[in-house]
Design a protein around this motif. Structure first.
Motif, PDB file in Angstrom:
ATOM      1  N   LEU A 126       0.719  -1.130   0.186  1.00  8.60           N
ATOM      2  CA  LEU A 126       0.168   0.036   0.231  1.00  8.60           C
ATOM      3  C   LEU A 126       0.742   1.512  -0.120  1.00  8.60           C
ATOM      4  CD1 LEU A 126      -2.809   1.544  -0.031  1.00  8.60           C
ATOM      5  CD2 LEU A 126      -2.726   1.285   2.471  1.00  8.60           C
ATOM      6  N   ALA A 127       1.932   1.563   0.499  1.00  7.96           N
ATOM      7  CA  ALA A 127       2.583   2.641   0.848  1.00  7.96           C
ATOM      8  C   ALA A 127       3.546   3.104  -0.417  1.00  7.96           C
ATOM      9  CB  ALA A 127       4.242   2.128   1.696  1.00  7.96           C
ATOM     10  N   MET A 153       9.847   0.118   8.339  1.00 12.13           N
ATOM     11  CA  MET A 153       9.294  -0.709   6.596  1.00 12.13           C
ATOM     12  C   MET A 153       9.290   1.040   5.659  1.00 12.13           C
ATOM     13  SD  MET A 153       6.657   0.413   4.877  1.00 12.13           S
ATOM     14  CE  MET A 153       4.749   1.018   5.812  1.00 12.13           C
ATOM     15  N   ILE A 154       9.133   2.783   5.694  1.00 11.38           N
ATOM     16  CA  ILE A 154       8.975   3.487   5.693  1.00 11.38           C
ATOM     17  C   ILE A 154      10.024   4.043   4.992  1.00 11.38           C
ATOM     18  CG2 ILE A 154       9.190   4.992   7.278  1.00 11.38           C
ATOM     19  CD1 ILE A 154       6.840   4.816   4.026  1.00 11.38           C
ATOM     20  N   ASP A 155      11.505   4.007   5.272  1.00 12.66           N
ATOM     21  CA  ASP A 155      12.572   3.726   5.458  1.00 12.66           C
ATOM     22  C   ASP A 155      12.925   3.433   4.411  1.00 12.66           C
ATOM     23  OD1 ASP A 155      12.496   5.721   8.051  1.00 12.66           O
ATOM     24  OD2 ASP A 155      14.699   5.413   8.388  1.00 12.66           O
ATOM     25  N   ARG A 156      12.986   1.970   3.941  1.00 14.60           N
ATOM     26  CA  ARG A 156      13.483   1.560   2.705  1.00 14.60           C
ATOM     27  C   ARG A 156      12.601   1.911   1.019  1.00 14.60           C
ATOM     28  NH1 ARG A 156      13.541  -4.617   4.317  1.00 14.60           N
ATOM     29  NH2 ARG A 156      14.407  -4.221   6.376  1.00 14.60           N
ATOM     30  N   LEU A 157      11.339   3.065   1.791  1.00 14.19           N
ATOM     31  CA  LEU A 157      10.810   3.922   0.494  1.00 14.19           C
ATOM     32  C   LEU A 157      10.281   4.250   0.401  1.00 14.19           C
ATOM     33  CD1 LEU A 157       7.344   1.760   0.988  1.00 14.19           C
ATOM     34  CD2 LEU A 157       8.590   0.951  -0.983  1.00 14.19           C
ATOM     35  N   TRP A 158      10.745   5.794   1.620  1.00 10.92           N
ATOM     36  CA  TRP A 158      11.579   7.190   1.563  1.00 10.92           C
ATOM     37  C   TRP A 158      11.930   7.639   2.457  1.00 10.92           C
ATOM     38  CZ3 TRP A 158       5.236   9.211   3.302  1.00 10.92           C
ATOM     39  CH2 TRP A 158       4.682   8.049   1.893  1.00 10.92           C
ATOM     40  N   PRO A 159      13.242   7.735   1.450  1.00 13.08           N
ATOM     41  CA  PRO A 159      14.628   7.830   1.898  1.00 13.08           C
ATOM     42  C   PRO A 159      14.783   9.156   2.239  1.00 13.08           C
ATOM     43  CG  PRO A 159      15.628   7.282  -0.613  1.00 13.08           C
ATOM     44  CD  PRO A 159      13.634   7.036   0.013  1.00 13.08           C
TER      45      PRO A 159
END
Length: 206
Positions: A126-127, A153-159
């Protein structure tokens, strides 16, 4: 995300998407109309309460929090400032996220997912879908994940990062230093507790 180590992550997300699709039709839905947001928020509450947060932070476990969520999303959606995203499997929500908006910014405020599908990482899927959708919106300059620093989780998508700071102002110097020390201690304890909780959750069996 499409270069270097990010490419490996994208391949992994694609693999999990294909695994999820083996169980049925997968689609992403975004709703913004007030009536649709209201219905989606009820789905979100039920999905969040079905997981590990049940009785330990889920909105439905605290009536006042659930009331706040319903009221806030209802009022904001009436002004066009709230959206609810859902990753659906044969129509059933397996991951949902609530986005709040102000001027040219979006805030990925809350997320919930079906823990029975942990191996397919519906929350990550979803992210990632939201990443592409938000980038396609010319009126949005920035989307804030609202996540703690170093989130697994989010760090891998939004650095990328934005700097955030708190400003403490003293109206009376008496006791100000000790108040700051107490606040720093409270924050360190809270941060430590969150790190421990995330590690425990990562070790849970699928």
């Amino acid at each position: 995300m499409r270069a270097g180590r990010g490419r490996k992550r994208l391949n992994e997300i694609g693999r999990m998407r294909r695994r999820l699709a083996e169980s049925g039709r997968v689609e992403v839905e975004i709703v913004a109309a007030p009536r649709a947001v209201r219905a989606a928020v009820e789905e979100f509450l039920a999905l969040e309460a079905s997981g590990w947060k049940a009785g330990r932070g889920a909105f439905l476990s605290e009536p006042s929090l659930a009331t706040f969520l319903r009221s806030a999303t209802r009022l904001l959606s009436a002004e066009g400032l709230c959206r609810v995203a859902a990753l659906r499997l044969d129509g059933r929500a397996v991951a949902m996220g609530i986005l709040l908006e102000s001027q040219n910014r979006s805030y990925f405020w809350k997320i919930a997912y079906d823990e029975a599908l942990r191996a397919q990482a519906p929350g990550v899927q979803l992210a990632f879908a939201l990443t592409e959708l938000q980038l396609a919106r010319p009126e949005i300059d920035l989307t804030d994940s609202c996540a703690i620093a170093n989130h697994p989780m989010i760090d891998r998508l939004w650095p990328e990062r934005i700097a955030i700071a708190d400003l403490a102002v003293s109206l009376d110097d008496k006791g100000f230093g000790s108040a700051l020390r107490r606040e720093r201690t409270r924050r360190r304890i809270r941060e430590f507790a969150k790190r421990v909780a995330l590690r425990v959750l990562e070790r849970k069996p699928s």
